[in-house]
Design an enzyme around this catalytic site. Structure first.
Site: not given
Lengths: 198, 198
Positions: B122, B159
């Site tokens: 990701s 993230k």
DNA sequence: TCCGATTATAAACAAATGTTTTTATTATTA
DNA sequence: TAATAATAAAAACATTTGTTTATAATCGGA
């Protein structure tokens, strides 16, 4: 590795902690005092046990020469500044400081490592960004698919290596860049790790 | 840092090298022999000079207590295995070993660092690949654009952080992934470095 | 109950090591 | 030329430190 008895572990832990806190080994008498032991002989025996079992190293008759056997070595790797073809690339003087690097699992010959600050975006698809530091192991051969540092036009460059049809292809990992085809390539080493600081 | 005279530098270099090779400090007489000096007093004076100038540390009257003043600290950072919401995430017992990490320039509180093995793709556009190790500094606030580790559904995730309109957006750096919007986010820390081993 | 492993002590010795004091040479700089 | 910094030595001293030897208490398992 052979198991330690409870007391042996206590003493080993103390030595390790001291080593980390002070930067040098405690003496036999330091240990004696800290562990509440009455005799230096007791401590001496423990030290011999810990050495026998492979947890400690010491040099005979040298004061404060104890050190925990460390299975993950820490290398102080010189960061090479500018690289120029003919010159002694790996001269100690011509470096931009050092980075500390400890590998996972394997060991290196300390003098065979150097580091390089990566410039440019040619390897971003391999997760090597502008400004990253790569740790390189000196060697002059490589296998297909390995990320290497090569000398191109008097400049060190990081690319993926391929040998094809007796020629060499140095592949950037970025669609905006073209591969370099060449008959002869001077390999400086393989990339063994990369580090980025935020 | 104050300049060293040629001879002082020679002696300092010897001490540093010995320290790296043996793991402990040379004695005054070791230095004397290696540097071809006739008197321990000469060496002793050099040591005092080097300490005064800030290159060495020593503890008075303690044998082999010299150590080069190292401005780049080395941290032994625990790699956290699985992260679970309620539990003591940072318990020492529940780790997957350690990585050694030394930052550039800055210092950290040693106990505020932990490491995480990244799973998934990701964050590949930020150069963080599957299998990379990120070094994280514990903290519970973050600023826009910083790469953080947050707790989502009992799982630690890496993230990019954004606070928008009183809500939070956790942005993957990969077009195939969708951002996570949430009212409340539990931040475990900021990513301060990433390491990859080849 | 006997045995071995673990833990522990006392006392002394020999060697290694840090420290002080006093003095000297050489090269550089004011 | 005089002053200063850098380099160096000899000799002794005081501690610290590693090492040896001989001895003993405790505790779990055979």
């Amino acid at each position: 590795m052979e198991q330690l008895t409870p007391r042996e572990k206590e003493i080993f832990d103390y030595i390790t902690r001291q080593f980390e806190e002070t930067g040098y080994s405690p003496s036999v008498r330091d240990i004696r005092a800290a562990m509440g032991i009455g005799s230096t002989a007791t401590v001496y025996n423990y030290i011999e046990k810990l050495c026998d079992k492979g947890y400690l190293r010491k040099d005979a008759s040298k004061s404060r020469s104890l050190r925990p056997v460390d299975d993950t070595p820490v290398y102080r790797v010189p960061v090479i500044g500018k690289v120029t073809a003919g010159s002694p690339i790996f001269a100690y003087e011509d470096n931009d400081g050092f980075v500390t690097f400890s590998p996972e699992g394997r060991r290196f010959n300390s003098s065979s490592l150097f580091a390089l600050k990566v410039r440019g975006r040619s390897m971003i698809n391999a997760g090597i960004l502008d400004g990253d530091t790569v740790i390189v192991e000196r060697c002059d051969v490589a296998y297909n698919g390995e990320i290497i540092v090569a000398l191109i036009d008097d400049e060190a460059t990081v690319k993926t290596f391929y040998a094809e049809d007796g020629k060499f292809r140095l592949q950037p990992e970025n669609d905006e860049y073209e591969p370099i085809f060449t008959d002869h390539v001077r390999i400086l080493g393989k990339v063994v790790a990369s580090i980025r600081y935020y």
